[in-house]
Design an enzyme around this catalytic site. Structure first.
Site, short mmCIF file in Angstrom:
data_model
loop_
_atom_site.label_atom_id
_atom_site.label_comp_id
_atom_site.label_asym_id
_atom_site.label_seq_id
_atom_site.Cartn_x
_atom_site.Cartn_y
_atom_site.Cartn_z
N HIS A 1 -3.41 -4.02 2.45
CA HIS A 1 -4.79 -3.54 2.41
C HIS A 1 -5.17 -2.71 3.64
O HIS A 1 -5.71 -1.62 3.50
CB HIS A 1 -5.74 -4.73 2.25
CG HIS A 1 -7.11 -4.37 1.75
ND1 HIS A 1 -7.32 -3.41 0.78
CD2 HIS A 1 -8.34 -4.87 2.07
CE1 HIS A 1 -8.64 -3.34 0.54
NE2 HIS A 1 -9.26 -4.20 1.31
N VAL A 2 -4.92 -3.23 4.84
CA VAL A 2 -5.19 -2.49 6.06
C VAL A 2 -3.96 -1.65 6.38
O VAL A 2 -2.86 -2.19 6.46
CB VAL A 2 -5.49 -3.46 7.22
CG1 VAL A 2 -5.71 -2.69 8.52
CG2 VAL A 2 -6.68 -4.34 6.88
N HIS A 3 -4.13 -0.36 6.55
CA HIS A 3 -2.98 0.54 6.65
C HIS A 3 -2.43 0.57 8.08
O HIS A 3 -2.50 1.58 8.79
CB HIS A 3 -3.35 1.94 6.17
CG HIS A 3 -3.82 1.94 4.74
ND1 HIS A 3 -4.49 2.96 4.15
CD2 HIS A 3 -3.70 0.98 3.78
CE1 HIS A 3 -4.77 2.67 2.90
NE2 HIS A 3 -4.31 1.46 2.65
N TYR B 1 -1.70 4.13 -6.19
CA TYR B 1 -2.90 4.89 -5.81
C TYR B 1 -3.29 5.92 -6.87
O TYR B 1 -3.93 6.91 -6.59
CB TYR B 1 -2.76 5.53 -4.42
CG TYR B 1 -2.90 4.51 -3.32
CD1 TYR B 1 -1.88 3.58 -3.08
CD2 TYR B 1 -4.06 4.40 -2.56
CE1 TYR B 1 -2.02 2.61 -2.11
CE2 TYR B 1 -4.20 3.43 -1.58
CZ TYR B 1 -3.17 2.54 -1.37
OH TYR B 1 -3.30 1.57 -0.41
N HIS C 1 -3.26 -9.61 -1.27
CA HIS C 1 -3.52 -8.25 -0.81
C HIS C 1 -4.37 -8.19 0.47
O HIS C 1 -4.06 -7.46 1.39
CB HIS C 1 -4.18 -7.45 -1.92
CG HIS C 1 -4.33 -6.00 -1.56
ND1 HIS C 1 -3.26 -5.21 -1.23
CD2 HIS C 1 -5.43 -5.21 -1.42
CE1 HIS C 1 -3.68 -3.99 -0.93
NE2 HIS C 1 -5.00 -3.97 -1.02
N ASP D 1 0.82 -1.21 0.00
CA ASP D 1 0.00 0.00 0.00
C ASP D 1 0.86 1.26 0.00
O ASP D 1 0.65 2.16 0.81
CB ASP D 1 -0.96 -0.02 1.21
CG ASP D 1 -1.80 -1.29 1.24
OD1 ASP D 1 -1.23 -2.38 1.44
OD2 ASP D 1 -3.01 -1.20 1.03
N ASP E 1 -1.53 -2.76 -4.01
CA ASP E 1 -1.82 -1.32 -3.94
C ASP E 1 -0.53 -0.54 -4.17
O ASP E 1 0.15 -0.13 -3.23
CB ASP E 1 -2.50 -0.92 -2.63
CG ASP E 1 -3.98 -1.28 -2.62
OD1 ASP E 1 -4.48 -1.82 -3.63
OD2 ASP E 1 -4.64 -1.02 -1.60
N HIS F 1 -11.47 -2.70 6.83
CA HIS F 1 -11.48 -3.93 6.01
C HIS F 1 -11.66 -5.21 6.82
O HIS F 1 -11.21 -6.27 6.42
CB HIS F 1 -10.18 -4.02 5.19
CG HIS F 1 -9.95 -2.84 4.30
ND1 HIS F 1 -10.87 -2.43 3.37
CD2 HIS F 1 -8.90 -1.98 4.21
CE1 HIS F 1 -10.40 -1.36 2.75
NE2 HIS F 1 -9.22 -1.07 3.24
FE LIG Z 1 -6.11 -2.16 -0.57
#
Ligand SMILES: [Fe+2]
Ligand SMILES: *[C@@H]1O[C@H](CO)[C@@H](O)[C@H](O)[C@H]1NC(C)=O
Ligand SMILES: *[C@@H]1O[C@H](CO)[C@@H](O)[C@H](O)[C@H]1NC(C)=O
Ligand SMILES: *[C@@H]1O[C@H](CO)[C@@H](O)[C@H](O)[C@H]1NC(C)=O
Length: 479
Positions: A355-357, A198, A318, A168, A195, A328
């Site tokens: 996916h999870v930041h 962006y 991901h 990400d 990711d 998420h």
């Molecule tokens: Fe994502």
């Protein structure tokens, strides 16, 4: 509201907080309370030097390499030329400035809304020697550019190797910090958990423009070591309002994967072997239920894993399967119900996701006893299960996912919402070290560091020892 009532409410809330706090402390996992300092989460302006376009007519830009075969004796070198197609030739050799070998690639281009991409070159360079430094040159005369990379050690159960794990990423000042920290980490190859740019947060022609800027931004690392790609939701780019309806269009034109070498029919899922690791890349956003191509391919690929040659079995995708963040939450369920049982059966060592930041690491747990007619729907400690690691904290413009479920679920070992990256340092067939580095600390201070014993080579040994000493599994489930 009368002041007296307010006071009572306040007392009630305070009591509730104290109780919650006690409940939290009862859990085994760690929710880090580290207070981060961070750069603001906006994208670096296009005129910043991190996106600088190399000078010279038709100069190659956005240079990147990835593994080009199953076993690490080939790379795919990709780059973009802006003015005309030009040659897709790579000149290379084992000493600097002496390029006695060459390979020819292919060029492609695409449009996105009214944006016309540059000429995107992909060139397979194969037949390489293991553990060798190669120098390469692309482009013509005054506009040519030179880089180098190191091939991995041969496939061997005791070949040491250090992978970086980044997810990400995006193109903010936090992304730059992550990239710079990673480049000091000693990582030899990046497992990228999806990711990328962006760019889909932009509209119209800016989508393509931000893909180009990301390619130039990451070149400082991607030109010198392979990044193993997997796709995330930001690669889908389904934008019917601007007439763009082909999923993964930009990503698939720009990023090559060696999917044919692992008998996959789709660049979005594939496998490679590198040093002592067998790495399986899955696509969270492609069909995966029973009988789909991805399902069939994974079933067959897992049978091809030879733990005597590649003891470390790693899966990259991901969307995390075990995540205790409010962001998420449970989005990985559809993959979990079909694949988790295989991951346990084949004793996968690690599942890396993004996916999870935030960063999160699980204990070894599984939830495979559950079916719709049984009541066992809860993850339990399982020594054959993988460790799930979420590294979605690369630093994109959406910011961090700071809200975790309270209390911390028993499956969650460590979690923190700060920007950073991980490294997996494989030592030999039995030992590896997993580190998570938050950007704030500098490279030398990993915020989470754990030793892992290999599921194939070390777990049987350990189980025998545990039995002998009458030790309980609990508290030891990291291993
Ligand atoms: Fe994502
Ligand atoms: C690709 O490049 C060629 C040569 O410049 C051009 O004729 C063609 O229109 C381009 N295709 C796309 C899809 O942009
Ligand atoms: C569902 O789970 C129950 C309890 O674990 C088990 O007895 C049963 O065989 C399972 N059914 C299927 C179809 O797997
Ligand atoms: C494997 O690496 C670990 C950690 O560096 C070390 O303690 C162990 O002795 C090594 N095992 C072998 C067989 O070399």
């Amino acid at each position: 509201m009368a002041p007296g009532v307010q006071f009572t409410l306040f007392q009630l809330l305070l009591t509730l907080f104290l109780i919650l706090d006690l409940v939290k402390k009862g859990g085994a996992g760690i929710t880090s309370t580290f207070t981060r300092s961070q750069w603001q989460s906006f994208d670096i302006p296009l005129d910043n030097k991190v996106f600088a376009i190399p000078t010279g007519y038709n100069a190659p830009q956005q240079v990147r390499i990835t593994q080009g075969d199953y076993d690490g004796k080939a790379v795919i070198i990709s780059w973009v030329t802006a003015d005309e197609p030009g040659p897709s030739k790579v000149q290379y050799g084992t000493s600097e400035k002496k390029y006695d070998l060459s390979a020819d690639g292919k060029v492609t281009n695409y449009t996105f809304y009214n944006y016309k991409s540059g000429y995107i070159h992909h060139c397979l360079v194969d037949g390489l020697e293991y553990e060798t430094k190669y120098y390469y040159k692309i482009g013509l005369s005054a506009s040519s550019r030179e880089f180098w990379f190191q091939t991995p050690p041969k496939i061997d159960p005791d070949s040491p190797f250090t992978f970086g794990i980044i997810g990400d990423l995006g193109q903010t000042y936090n992304s730059l910090s992550t990239l710079e920290h990673y480049m000091q980490s000693g990582g030899q190859t990046v497992l990228f958990v999806g990711d990328l740019s962006y760019a889909d947060r932009y509209q119209y022609n800016d989508v393509g423009i931000r893909w180009d800027s990301w390619g130039r931004f990451t070149e400082r690392s991607t030109a010198y070591q392979p990044w193993i790609w997997s796709a995330g939701n930001h690669e889908i780019e389904y934008m019917p309002d601007v007439g763009e309806v082909i999923p993964f269009k930009s990503y698939l034109h720009r990023y090559s994967t060696p999917y044919l070498a692992s008998r996959s029919n789709n660049p979005l899922w594939y496998a490679i072997r590198r040093a002592s690791a067998h790495i399986i890349v899955l696509s969270s956003y492609s069909p995966h239920v029973k009988y789909t191509p991805q399902w069939q391919w994974l079933r067959d690929e897992l049978k091809r894993v030879d733990r005597k040659k590649t003891p470390w079995l790693i899966v990259v995708m991901h969307v995390p399967i075990y995540n205790s963040n409010q962001a998420h939450f449970m989005e990985g369920e559809s993959i979990r119900v079909v694949f988790e049982r295989w991951f346990v059966h084949y004793r996968v060592d690690f599942i890396f996701a993004g996916h999870v930041h935030a960063y999160e690491r699980s204990y070894r747990i599984s939830n495979i006893r559950y079916n719709v007619s049984s009541g066992d729907r809860y993850p339990v400690p399982d020594r054959s299960a993988p460790v799930y690691v979420t590294v979605g904290d690369g630093g994109n413009q959406e910011g961090l996912a700071g809200r975790f479920w309270d209390p911390q679920p028993e499956y969650s070992a460590f979690r923190e919402a700060s920007y950073g990256h991980s490294t997996l340092e494989i030592k030999n067939r039995t030992h590896s070290f997993l580190h998570w580095h938050r950007n704030d600390d500098g490279q030398r201070v990993p915020a989470d560091s754990v030793v892992f014993l290999n599921r194939h080579w070390a777990s049987n040994l350990r189980r025998r020892k545990l039995k002998k000493n009458h030790l309980k599994a609990r508290g030891e489930i990291n291993f």
